[in-house]
Design a protein around this motif. Structure first.
Motif, short mmCIF file in Angstrom:
data_model
loop_
_atom_site.label_atom_id
_atom_site.label_comp_id
_atom_site.label_asym_id
_atom_site.label_seq_id
_atom_site.Cartn_x
_atom_site.Cartn_y
_atom_site.Cartn_z
N GLN A 47 14.30 45.68 0.99
CA GLN A 47 12.84 45.58 1.05
C GLN A 47 12.20 46.40 -0.08
O GLN A 47 11.19 45.98 -0.67
N LEU A 48 12.77 47.54 -0.40
CA LEU A 48 12.23 48.36 -1.49
C LEU A 48 12.45 47.71 -2.84
O LEU A 48 11.61 47.85 -3.75
N LEU A 49 13.54 46.99 -3.00
CA LEU A 49 13.81 46.31 -4.27
C LEU A 49 12.77 45.24 -4.57
O LEU A 49 12.54 44.89 -5.73
N GLU A 50 12.14 44.72 -3.52
CA GLU A 50 11.08 43.71 -3.71
C GLU A 50 9.92 44.27 -4.53
O GLU A 50 9.25 43.53 -5.26
N VAL A 51 9.67 45.58 -4.43
CA VAL A 51 8.59 46.20 -5.20
C VAL A 51 8.85 46.00 -6.70
O VAL A 51 7.92 45.71 -7.47
N PHE A 52 10.08 46.14 -7.12
CA PHE A 52 10.44 45.98 -8.53
C PHE A 52 10.47 44.50 -8.92
O PHE A 52 9.97 44.12 -9.98
N GLU A 53 11.05 43.68 -8.07
CA GLU A 53 11.18 42.25 -8.36
C GLU A 53 9.84 41.54 -8.42
O GLU A 53 9.65 40.60 -9.18
N ASN A 54 8.89 41.96 -7.61
CA ASN A 54 7.59 41.30 -7.53
C ASN A 54 6.56 41.87 -8.50
O ASN A 54 5.37 41.57 -8.40
N SER A 55 6.99 42.68 -9.42
CA SER A 55 6.07 43.27 -10.39
C SER A 55 5.84 42.32 -11.57
O SER A 55 6.25 41.17 -11.55
N SER A 56 5.16 42.82 -12.58
CA SER A 56 4.87 42.02 -13.78
C SER A 56 4.77 42.93 -14.99
O SER A 56 4.54 44.14 -14.86
N VAL A 57 4.90 42.34 -16.16
CA VAL A 57 4.76 43.10 -17.40
C VAL A 57 3.38 43.71 -17.49
O VAL A 57 3.21 44.88 -17.89
N GLU A 58 2.37 42.95 -17.09
CA GLU A 58 0.99 43.42 -17.17
C GLU A 58 0.76 44.66 -16.29
O GLU A 58 0.15 45.64 -16.72
N PHE A 59 1.27 44.60 -15.06
CA PHE A 59 1.11 45.74 -14.15
C PHE A 59 1.83 46.97 -14.70
O PHE A 59 1.27 48.08 -14.71
N ILE A 60 3.06 46.79 -15.13
CA ILE A 60 3.87 47.91 -15.62
C ILE A 60 3.20 48.58 -16.81
O ILE A 60 3.02 49.81 -16.84
N ASP A 61 2.78 47.79 -17.78
CA ASP A 61 2.18 48.36 -19.00
C ASP A 61 0.83 49.03 -18.70
O ASP A 61 0.49 50.04 -19.29
N HIS A 62 0.08 48.42 -17.75
CA HIS A 62 -1.21 49.02 -17.39
C HIS A 62 -0.99 50.39 -16.75
O HIS A 62 -1.71 51.36 -17.08
N GLN A 63 -0.01 50.49 -15.87
CA GLN A 63 0.26 51.76 -15.20
C GLN A 63 0.73 52.83 -16.20
O GLN A 63 0.35 53.98 -16.12
N LEU A 64 1.58 52.43 -17.11
CA LEU A 64 2.08 53.37 -18.12
C LEU A 64 0.97 53.84 -19.05
O LEU A 64 0.89 55.01 -19.43
N ASN A 65 0.07 52.93 -19.40
CA ASN A 65 -1.07 53.29 -20.24
C ASN A 65 -2.01 54.24 -19.52
O ASN A 65 -2.62 55.13 -20.13
N SER A 66 -2.13 54.08 -18.21
CA SER A 66 -3.00 54.94 -17.42
C SER A 66 -2.48 56.38 -17.41
O SER A 66 -3.27 57.34 -17.39
N ILE A 67 -1.16 56.54 -17.43
CA ILE A 67 -0.55 57.88 -17.42
C ILE A 67 -0.89 58.63 -18.70
O ILE A 67 -1.14 59.83 -18.70
N LYS A 68 -0.94 57.90 -19.81
CA LYS A 68 -1.19 58.52 -21.11
C LYS A 68 -2.61 59.05 -21.25
O LYS A 68 -2.88 59.94 -22.04
N LYS A 69 -3.53 58.47 -20.49
CA LYS A 69 -4.95 58.84 -20.63
C LYS A 69 -5.25 60.17 -19.94
O LYS A 69 -4.60 60.56 -19.01
#
Length: 395
Positions: free
Chosen positions: A373-395
């Motif tokens: 069930q936890l692996l679904e979090v990774f499988e159901n993600s997207s490039v857009e979500f990942i990059d947005h989250q990483l960009n938010s950390i930098k700010k």
């Protein structure tokens, strides 16, 4: 922060600390591990890969790691010895041909009886699910042959004497680390994960070179399955505090000690569940490469493999939950903040998903049963979500 995982076994040592015998927890050191890191120090000038970093580590760590300084003074004459050359060659081959770092050597070092013994505690076999069975056998033979050389080096050079000369420092390090650990944390981990191991051992490693910055050191996890079937698990810890005066031993930082201990032990609960489900991460494997996540994870801790990224997320999830079970809200919040700043962007989603696990333990007896069930979090993600989250950390 750079981390590595995979390692463990309870071998006799002169000094040890136990929180409570019932917990199976202790702090000690292991002569096999320390002898290997001594050989690694001697091998630095012979390395082909990472030679500049190895030399930098030696120069940097010898300033504030007394055991490293003492080893260099006593054994500098051995820098061109057979063990120095073979240690460099082994690490270069592991990296070039099999994509592995020196962390994979900790497990066989613990499967081998403590030097000067020459036998093995149990049958050791190297296993990496990214390699073929032939390649795994090649690495197994390579490592076993090397450990035979290392054992001879220990006896021929009377390395035992070095440990006697530095007995007080090792004993001081054991006591210093022991004072940082929260009582009962292994029980809290067992409660969260739904399983237990035979013993939990922290192995301090004053010989392991890892440049210290902001009290961050290196932890390596591993485990040993005994012939009885019982499993002992270990954390091998480099110093994370610079020794600058008498009465200091390199481990006097509570947050880092607690973080490393729970983290490295956590790998024994988590890794086996993630790596056996490689086929359930097909989409995430692609996302990991296409997004900015791979680059971010490499910068965070050298986590350049998608399975490792998942395992590291779940181990950190376990750290936070362990703190909550211990009703240590301050530690839980600090860990959460710390890990989010270090690019572990899926933690909020994983914590939300975990509500189902925590509220339905009759159905999910162990953490492993809930991992799909936890692996679904990774499988159901997207490039857009990942990059947005990483960009938010930098700010």
């Amino acid at each position: 922060m750079k981390k590595i995982f995979v390692v463990f076994v309870f071998l006799s040592s002169t000094f040890s600390f136990s929180q409570k015998n019932i917990s199976g927890f202790s702090v000690t050191y292991n002569k096999n591990i320390e002898t290997y890191f001594l050989a690694e120090i001697l091998s630095a000038e012979h390395r082909k890969n990472n030679k500049d970093f190895e030399l930098y580590k030696m120069k940097e760590c010898s300033v504030y790691q007394p055991v490293v300084k003492a080893a260099l003074q006593k054994y500098e004459r051995l820098k061109n010895s057979d063990i120095a050359v073979s240690t460099a060659k082994l690490n270069d081959i592991l990296m070039e041909k099999y994509g592995s770092g020196n962390d994979v050597l900790m497990k066989p070092l613990m499967y081998h009886s403590e030097f000067p013994a020459t036998d093995w505690i149990n049958n050791y076999q190297f296993d990496n699910n990214n390699l073929t069975s032939t390649q795994n056998k090649e690495v197994t033979d390579l490592i076993k042959n090397y450990l035979s050389e290392l054992s001879k080096f220990y006896s021929q050079e009377n390395i035992e004497q070095f440990f006697k000369e530095n007995k007080n420092f090792y004993n001081g390090g054991i006591n210093e680390y022991s004072k940082q650990i929260p009582k009962g944390f292994t029980k809290a981990m067992e409660q969260f994960y739904g399983e237990r191991f035979h013993s939990y051992t922290v192995l301090i490693s004053p010989m392991m070179m890892w440049p210290i910055e902001d009290h961050e050191g290196r932890g390596i996890a591993t485990e040993v399955v005994l012939k009885s079937g019982k499993k002992n698990i270990y954390e091998i810890a480099s110093p994370f505090v610079k020794v600058e005066g008498q009465g200091q031993f390199g481990y006097d930082n509570q947050f880092q000690a607690r973080f490393l201990s729970v983290h490295e032990f956590g790998h024994s609960f988590v890794n086996k569940e993630v790596y056996k489900r490689k086929d359930q991460l097909v989409k995430f494997k692609d996302l990991f490469k296409k997004s900015k996540l791979k680059e971010a994870m490499i910068k965070t801790g050298g986590y350049g493999d998608y399975q490792t990224c998942v395992a590291e997320h779940l181990v950190r999830l376990g750290e936070i939950q362990t703190a909550r079970i211990q009703k240590d809200t301050e530690r839980a919040n600090k860990l959460e903040e710390y890990h989010l700043k270090n690019n572990f962007i899926f933690l909020p989603q994983l914590e939300e998903k975990l509500r189902e696990y925590n509220s339905n333990r009759e159905k999910y007896k162990t953490f492993g049963e809930f991992v799909p069930q936890l692996l679904e979090v990774f499988e159901n993600s997207s490039v857009e979500f990942i990059d947005h989250q990483l960009n938010s950390i930098k700010k």
